[in-house]
Motif scaffolding. Sequence first.
Motif, PDB file in Angstrom:
ATOM      1  N   LYS A 277       0.833  -1.199   0.000  1.00  0.00           N
ATOM      2  CA  LYS A 277       0.000   0.000   0.000  1.00  0.00           C
ATOM      3  C   LYS A 277       0.870   1.252   0.000  1.00  0.00           C
ATOM      4  O   LYS A 277       1.829   1.347   0.756  1.00  0.00           O
ATOM      5  CB  LYS A 277      -0.930   0.009   1.220  1.00  0.00           C
ATOM      6  CG  LYS A 277      -1.863   1.214   1.280  1.00  0.00           C
ATOM      7  CD  LYS A 277      -2.705   1.219   2.542  1.00  0.00           C
ATOM      8  CE  LYS A 277      -3.845   0.218   2.464  1.00  0.00           C
ATOM      9  NZ  LYS A 277      -4.792   0.369   3.608  1.00  0.00           N
ATOM     10  N   VAL A 278       0.527   2.211  -0.875  1.00  0.00           N
ATOM     11  CA  VAL A 278       1.249   3.476  -0.968  1.00  0.00           C
ATOM     12  C   VAL A 278       0.252   4.613  -0.755  1.00  0.00           C
ATOM     13  O   VAL A 278      -0.724   4.741  -1.507  1.00  0.00           O
ATOM     14  CB  VAL A 278       1.932   3.636  -2.347  1.00  0.00           C
ATOM     15  CG1 VAL A 278       2.607   5.003  -2.448  1.00  0.00           C
ATOM     16  CG2 VAL A 278       2.939   2.519  -2.586  1.00  0.00           C
ATOM     17  N   TRP A 279       0.512   5.445   0.247  1.00  0.00           N
ATOM     18  CA  TRP A 279      -0.401   6.547   0.545  1.00  0.00           C
ATOM     19  C   TRP A 279      -0.089   7.757  -0.327  1.00  0.00           C
ATOM     20  O   TRP A 279       1.065   8.063  -0.604  1.00  0.00           O
ATOM     21  CB  TRP A 279      -0.308   6.937   2.019  1.00  0.00           C
ATOM     22  CG  TRP A 279      -0.962   5.940   2.925  1.00  0.00           C
ATOM     23  CD1 TRP A 279      -0.372   4.925   3.609  1.00  0.00           C
ATOM     24  CD2 TRP A 279      -2.360   5.857   3.212  1.00  0.00           C
ATOM     25  NE1 TRP A 279      -1.304   4.208   4.310  1.00  0.00           N
ATOM     26  CE2 TRP A 279      -2.539   4.760   4.101  1.00  0.00           C
ATOM     27  CE3 TRP A 279      -3.475   6.598   2.831  1.00  0.00           C
ATOM     28  CZ2 TRP A 279      -3.779   4.388   4.584  1.00  0.00           C
ATOM     29  CZ3 TRP A 279      -4.725   6.241   3.323  1.00  0.00           C
ATOM     30  CH2 TRP A 279      -4.866   5.144   4.182  1.00  0.00           C
ATOM     31  N   LEU A 280      -1.150   8.461  -0.756  1.00  0.00           N
ATOM     32  CA  LEU A 280      -1.019   9.708  -1.498  1.00  0.00           C
ATOM     33  C   LEU A 280      -1.148  10.880  -0.521  1.00  0.00           C
ATOM     34  O   LEU A 280      -1.744  10.743   0.552  1.00  0.00           O
ATOM     35  CB  LEU A 280      -2.108   9.795  -2.578  1.00  0.00           C
ATOM     36  CG  LEU A 280      -2.180   8.621  -3.564  1.00  0.00           C
ATOM     37  CD1 LEU A 280      -3.388   8.782  -4.477  1.00  0.00           C
ATOM     38  CD2 LEU A 280      -0.907   8.518  -4.372  1.00  0.00           C
ATOM     39  N   LYS A 281      -0.626  12.029  -0.885  1.00  0.00           N
ATOM     40  CA  LYS A 281      -0.660  13.184   0.014  1.00  0.00           C
ATOM     41  C   LYS A 281      -2.085  13.605   0.349  1.00  0.00           C
ATOM     42  O   LYS A 281      -2.361  14.106   1.426  1.00  0.00           O
ATOM     43  CB  LYS A 281       0.101  14.354  -0.618  1.00  0.00           C
ATOM     44  CG  LYS A 281       1.610  14.168  -0.637  1.00  0.00           C
ATOM     45  CD  LYS A 281       2.314  15.393  -1.194  1.00  0.00           C
ATOM     46  CE  LYS A 281       3.823  15.213  -1.167  1.00  0.00           C
ATOM     47  NZ  LYS A 281       4.538  16.395  -1.719  1.00  0.00           N
ATOM     48  N   THR A 301      -9.873   6.321  -2.915  1.00  0.00           N
ATOM     49  CA  THR A 301      -9.952   7.672  -2.334  1.00  0.00           C
ATOM     50  C   THR A 301      -9.484   7.701  -0.892  1.00  0.00           C
ATOM     51  O   THR A 301      -8.985   8.727  -0.416  1.00  0.00           O
ATOM     52  CB  THR A 301     -11.390   8.216  -2.391  1.00  0.00           C
ATOM     53  OG1 THR A 301     -12.264   7.259  -1.801  1.00  0.00           O
ATOM     54  CG2 THR A 301     -11.809   8.502  -3.815  1.00  0.00           C
ATOM     55  N   GLY A 302      -9.625   6.590  -0.163  1.00  0.00           N
ATOM     56  CA  GLY A 302      -9.149   6.524   1.223  1.00  0.00           C
ATOM     57  C   GLY A 302      -9.754   7.598   2.098  1.00  0.00           C
ATOM     58  O   GLY A 302     -10.971   7.735   2.195  1.00  0.00           O
ATOM     59  N   LYS A 303      -8.880   8.447   2.707  1.00  0.00           N
ATOM     60  CA  LYS A 303      -9.342   9.483   3.639  1.00  0.00           C
ATOM     61  C   LYS A 303      -9.705  10.777   2.927  1.00  0.00           C
ATOM     62  O   LYS A 303     -10.190  11.712   3.568  1.00  0.00           O
ATOM     63  CB  LYS A 303      -8.236   9.777   4.666  1.00  0.00           C
ATOM     64  CG  LYS A 303      -7.774   8.556   5.459  1.00  0.00           C
ATOM     65  CD  LYS A 303      -6.549   8.897   6.289  1.00  0.00           C
ATOM     66  CE  LYS A 303      -5.988   7.670   6.990  1.00  0.00           C
ATOM     67  NZ  LYS A 303      -4.734   7.986   7.723  1.00  0.00           N
ATOM     68  N   VAL A 315     -11.543  12.786  -9.700  1.00  0.00           N
ATOM     69  CA  VAL A 315     -10.562  13.243 -10.694  1.00  0.00           C
ATOM     70  C   VAL A 315      -9.271  13.681 -10.009  1.00  0.00           C
ATOM     71  O   VAL A 315      -8.164  13.335 -10.466  1.00  0.00           O
ATOM     72  CB  VAL A 315     -11.147  14.392 -11.550  1.00  0.00           C
ATOM     73  CG1 VAL A 315     -10.073  14.967 -12.469  1.00  0.00           C
ATOM     74  CG2 VAL A 315     -12.315  13.890 -12.376  1.00  0.00           C
ATOM     75  N   LYS A 316      -9.374  14.435  -8.919  1.00  0.00           N
ATOM     76  CA  LYS A 316      -8.177  14.891  -8.212  1.00  0.00           C
ATOM     77  C   LYS A 316      -7.361  13.709  -7.700  1.00  0.00           C
ATOM     78  O   LYS A 316      -6.126  13.699  -7.782  1.00  0.00           O
ATOM     79  CB  LYS A 316      -8.571  15.806  -7.045  1.00  0.00           C
ATOM     80  CG  LYS A 316      -8.940  17.220  -7.477  1.00  0.00           C
ATOM     81  CD  LYS A 316      -9.148  18.114  -6.267  1.00  0.00           C
ATOM     82  CE  LYS A 316      -9.423  19.564  -6.704  1.00  0.00           C
ATOM     83  NZ  LYS A 316      -9.611  20.449  -5.531  1.00  0.00           N
ATOM     84  N   THR A 317      -8.042  12.719  -7.150  1.00  0.00           N
ATOM     85  CA  THR A 317      -7.348  11.528  -6.652  1.00  0.00           C
ATOM     86  C   THR A 317      -6.673  10.784  -7.794  1.00  0.00           C
ATOM     87  O   THR A 317      -5.519  10.351  -7.684  1.00  0.00           O
ATOM     88  CB  THR A 317      -8.328  10.589  -5.922  1.00  0.00           C
ATOM     89  OG1 THR A 317      -8.999  11.307  -4.892  1.00  0.00           O
ATOM     90  CG2 THR A 317      -7.596   9.407  -5.315  1.00  0.00           C
ATOM     91  N   ASN A 318      -7.374  10.627  -8.912  1.00  0.00           N
ATOM     92  CA  ASN A 318      -6.805   9.900 -10.053  1.00  0.00           C
ATOM     93  C   ASN A 318      -5.598  10.620 -10.656  1.00  0.00           C
ATOM     94  O   ASN A 318      -4.615   9.994 -11.053  1.00  0.00           O
ATOM     95  CB  ASN A 318      -7.871   9.694 -11.126  1.00  0.00           C
ATOM     96  CG  ASN A 318      -8.862   8.603 -10.759  1.00  0.00           C
ATOM     97  OD1 ASN A 318      -8.579   7.772  -9.895  1.00  0.00           O
ATOM     98  ND2 ASN A 318     -10.016   8.603 -11.405  1.00  0.00           N
TER      99      ASN A 318
END
Length: 493
Positions: A277-281, A301-303, A315-318
Amino acid sequence: MRKIIVNAIGREARVAVLEGNRLVELYIERPEEHRIVGNIYKGKVENVLPGMQAAFVDIGMDKNAFLYVDDCLPPTIDKTKGKTPSINELITKGQQLTVQVSKEAFGTKGARVTTQISLPGRYIVYLPNVPYVGVSRRIQREKERERLRSIVRDILRPEEGVILRTLAAGVTQTELEADILFLRARWEQVQTDKRDARPPMLIYEDISLVSRVVRDFVSEDVEEVIIDSRSRYAEVRALLGRYQPKLEEKIRLYNGREDIFAYYDLDGEVERALRRKVWLKSGGYLVIDQTEALTVFDVNTGKFTGSHDLEETVVKTNLEACREIARQLRLRNVGGIIIIDFIDMSVEEHRNRVRDCMEVELRKDKTKTHLLGFTQLGLLEMTRKKERHNLTDVLQRSCPCCEGKGRILAEETLLGMLERELIGHSRNDRADAVLVELHPHMVRYFFEHKYVDELQDSTGMSVHIKENPTLDEQHYRIAFIGSEEEVRARVEA
């Protein structure tokens, strides 16, 4: 701006490439795992398989190398026209061949080789037997492309060719000529060595990892190269002194007491590159699953909940995922078929934005990639050339407990297996008691859930449990079966 960190003290050489102070590529070379891509061998054809249009060539490795028909066709043959000749029309069993490794051995497969030799330099890839001039697609100005073609055509012999690399943009005729003459001399030395060689034998070996990375990466957009080994530092400065003396000032020797990777906080980055698992900012995250056939990226999308509407959040997440996926492809050196499961987008324009973003990010990757587009199920398909082992294969091995599955037997499953075996013993051996050895965790779990009482009820035997730390959590050992007195004596021993 990019920065290159070189850890070359000790038996293992590690080179980290940073962009914006983030690790994007990692190269590792060990004494027992020499990279053989680019090496040239005088080999011997062991077997020709017309049905597979391929042959096996002995180059002195544990496994014979694999030679496809397309990789041994003369350069004068146009593969797009007419019928491809059968491989047994081109080579025969027992024939001696000069071949170059184009792909490392993977798993049960041997290395892939080609008879179409190429020698990489800083500005060009030299083709000693192919009269062809190509220019990197990253050099986009047509005027510059034609200038480069014109220069090299005046230098090349009729049977020679080159592919002009991205670093060739803007260089002078003198610099290009020096590169061609140097590589031509190396090829002539290979030809000399080949005459006296008895197959299988290595007749040309590419330069070391550190020198190779400096040759291929160091340019005006590299801020600095920091090296912790004096000998490698001298080697790199000598290499740049021949190619680009003005870049020598970018090479710096690291004299700190702390390990250079620890000083730049790279060990943590490497450890995170091995996680699933890799978290995005933004709070979203990627799940990465690698199989032998393909690699899958799942975007979530997570949190991240956004600020306006669902489609904007998606869209922002992608888009953020695109940038991180492109980085992870380079960092983990993922090759082969790649499937990306973005969060579903209902608007075609948004899918196009994500695809365009992915294309832009992939341009930073030196390894050849091919973006195919979205499938009917909304999955983005792409491929990335597989040239060397991925980071997971280099740094990890299969778990002897789960054998690479990443999962082990549940406690209840192990209980069921043990119970069935003990019932069989109670019927056949007519014993009163049994001593079972388990991993300490399993011992605690069995007593907490009163599984020992259940086993005694179902088997009709007195069951004694003993810890054995040498066992893993999905195995048990029936140490002794006998009378109650004999088993108790074993437990107390």
